[in-house]
Motif scaffolding. Structure first.
Motif, PDB file in Angstrom:
ATOM      1  N   ASP A  18       0.835  -1.200   0.000  1.00 51.99           N
ATOM      2  CA  ASP A  18       0.000   0.000   0.000  1.00 51.99           C
ATOM      3  C   ASP A  18       0.872   1.255   0.000  1.00 51.99           C
ATOM      4  O   ASP A  18       2.095   1.184   0.033  1.00 51.99           O
ATOM      5  N   THR A 207      -1.798  11.705  -0.521  1.00 55.07           N
ATOM      6  CA  THR A 207      -3.112  11.256  -0.966  1.00 55.07           C
ATOM      7  C   THR A 207      -4.115  12.415  -0.937  1.00 55.07           C
ATOM      8  O   THR A 207      -4.189  13.160   0.037  1.00 55.07           O
ATOM      9  N   ASN A 209      -7.755  13.478  -0.581  1.00 57.69           N
ATOM     10  CA  ASN A 209      -9.059  12.994  -0.109  1.00 57.69           C
ATOM     11  C   ASN A 209      -9.689  14.022   0.809  1.00 57.69           C
ATOM     12  O   ASN A 209      -9.229  15.176   0.893  1.00 57.69           O
ATOM     13  N   PRO A 232      -2.030  10.160  -5.372  1.00 55.62           N
ATOM     14  CA  PRO A 232      -3.261   9.527  -5.842  1.00 55.62           C
ATOM     15  C   PRO A 232      -4.495  10.089  -5.139  1.00 55.62           C
ATOM     16  O   PRO A 232      -4.399  10.682  -4.064  1.00 55.62           O
ATOM     17  N   ARG A 233      -5.653   9.885  -5.753  1.00 58.16           N
ATOM     18  CA  ARG A 233      -6.925  10.264  -5.136  1.00 58.16           C
ATOM     19  C   ARG A 233      -7.538   9.073  -4.422  1.00 58.16           C
ATOM     20  O   ARG A 233      -7.439   7.937  -4.877  1.00 58.16           O
ATOM     21  N   SER A 234      -8.187   9.349  -3.283  1.00 54.29           N
ATOM     22  CA  SER A 234      -8.936   8.301  -2.583  1.00 54.29           C
ATOM     23  C   SER A 234     -10.241   8.861  -2.022  1.00 54.29           C
ATOM     24  O   SER A 234     -10.770   8.346  -1.047  1.00 54.29           O
ATOM     25  N   ASP A 235     -10.742   9.946  -2.635  1.00 49.81           N
ATOM     26  CA  ASP A 235     -11.954  10.595  -2.139  1.00 49.81           C
ATOM     27  C   ASP A 235     -13.177   9.726  -2.404  1.00 49.81           C
ATOM     28  O   ASP A 235     -13.239   8.973  -3.368  1.00 49.81           O
ATOM     29  N   ARG A 236     -14.170   9.867  -1.511  1.00 58.72           N
ATOM     30  CA  ARG A 236     -15.416   9.104  -1.618  1.00 58.72           C
ATOM     31  C   ARG A 236     -16.646  10.000  -1.725  1.00 58.72           C
ATOM     32  O   ARG A 236     -17.638   9.628  -2.345  1.00 58.72           O
ATOM     33  N   ASP A 257      -0.174  11.771 -10.583  1.00 58.84           N
ATOM     34  CA  ASP A 257      -0.553  10.668  -9.702  1.00 58.84           C
ATOM     35  C   ASP A 257       0.670  10.172  -8.933  1.00 58.84           C
ATOM     36  O   ASP A 257       1.717  10.810  -8.925  1.00 58.84           O
ATOM     37  N   ARG A 258       0.554   9.029  -8.331  1.00 57.90           N
ATOM     38  CA  ARG A 258       1.615   8.458  -7.511  1.00 57.90           C
ATOM     39  C   ARG A 258       2.951   8.407  -8.261  1.00 57.90           C
ATOM     40  O   ARG A 258       3.018   8.015  -9.428  1.00 57.90           O
TER      41      ARG A 258
END
Length: 373
Positions: A18, A207, A209, A232-236, A257-258
């Motif tokens: 991860d 990240t 988010n 990176p994006r991890s939004d919900r 991105d990453r």
């Protein structure tokens, strides 16, 4: 006294593959000084890799072996969590082998616990306000509180990454048998050379988010300042996602991105300022953002929202600001200094020296001293 020849078992909160965070950065340094057994959190579909071999574990870094834990859907719900706990404990005992003696067992997972029968110093290592962030992880706050209370009660040592988090642990009324100590996040290796030139632009690493306060970044762009988003994006949340889409599509914004960790320092080293634009939440107030030391290691000063961890650093290299107006003003000041051609060499050197004084190597040694003490 603990035996330095015996392994340290690390019950991790994230998988080895991860995003590299607190757990992995600490363990990479510990592996230079000790034998570390990294235990992944349970993952669905991992049964094919679960081997009944007493030497279970794959070498993933110098001094570090990794153990994968298979999981089932709903692993935090009864009775699945009971099966998951048994699987984890069995995996750890097999990997340790022999007399089940260890130098220490470190639990850095809000749903983890100390495996019964495994000896060694028991350390609870709290990296975030897990209970306040339960919704971000899709977990029940009640379940996390109960699990953490049990782990804290069984621990010989408790370490937390920020002063705010120590206070948060104490405010929860956990029946701990030992006081929590602050063991902050550390800094990566510094960039040893100053870039040929800096650009009058700001950047955000990490990240993307809901932990971020988008109004601060929107204010920076509205002020005509170019902005780099790296991560990176991890939004919900749909509304947050739409706002982030609009921000990333702006002509003044570049989103990457990453990127590999070994490229990060040089990529951000040309910026005028690094940003830590966190929303004012209980979770963020108890955190210690890794990005702050990433910027400093690159010789880049920081503008942060008003977090206790940022104030704790106590340096001119890390400026805290309240509200959008104050935040944008602080960012503009750093950017304009570069635009005017003012020398940044001395400030960059001070930022790097600050990062060196908070290196992960030092943090790893502090943890070992606590374990062996």
């Amino acid at each position: 006294m603990t035996d330095p020849r015996e392994p340290i078992v690390w019950i991790a909160g994230v998988g080895w593959d991860d995003m590299t965070g607190t757990d992995k950065r600490m363990v990479l340094e510990l592996g230079r000084r000790a034998d570390v057994l990294w235990v992944d959190p349970p993952r669905r579909g991992g049964w094919s890799r679960w081997r009944p071999d007493p030497r279970t574990g794959e070498e993933v870094a110098p001094g570090v072996r990794r153990v994968r834990i298979p999981g089932l859907p709903g692993f935090t719900r009864w009775p699945v969590r009971a099966l998951t706990r048994i699987t984890t404990e069995t995996s750890v005992r097999r990997a340790v082998g022999g007399s089940l003696r260890t130098r220490a067992v470190v639990v850095a997972n809000p749903t983890g616990g100390f495996p019964p029968g495994v000896t060694g110093r028991r350390v609870l290592y709290v990296t975030d306000d897990w209970i306040s962030g339960a919704s971000l992880m899709g977990l029940s706050p009640r379940y996390l509180r109960r699990t953490l209370s049990r782990t804290a009660r069984e621990a010989d040592r408790i370490a937390a990454v920020s002063p705010g988090l120590v206070g948060r642990i104490e405010s929860l009324g956990m029946p701990v048998t030992t006081p929590a100590v602050v063991l902050p996040n550390g800094a990566p290796p510094v960039c040893t050379t100053e870039p040929a030139r800096r650009v009058p632009e700001a950047g955000v690493v990490g990240t993307l988010n809901e932990r971020l306060d988008l109004s601060l970044l929107e204010g920076v762009v509205d002020a005509g300042i170019r902005l780099h988003l790296i991560g990176p994006r991890s939004d919900r949340d749909p509304e947050f996602g739409r706002r982030l889409d609009r921000l990333a599509a702006d002509d003044l914004v570049e989103w990457t991105d990453r990127i590999p960790a070994d490229e990060l320092c040089s990529r951000i080293g040309v910026l005028a300022v690094g940003l830590a634009p966190y929303a004012d939440t209980a979770f963020n107030r108890a955190s210690f953002p890794l990005k702050t030391f990433d910027y400093l290691a690159a010789g880049v000063p920081v503008v942060s929202s008003d977090l206790p961890a940022s104030r704790w650093i106590g340096s001119e290299c890390v400026e805290t600001a309240e509200g959008t107006v104050g935040f944008v003003s602080a960012v503009r000041s750093r950017v304009e200094a570069v635009r005017r051609g003012e020398s940044t060499v001395e400030l960059a050197d001070r930022c790097r020296e600050l990062a060196r004084s908070h290196s992960w190597a030092r943090r790893a040694q502090e943890l070992l001293t606590s374990i062996d003490g």
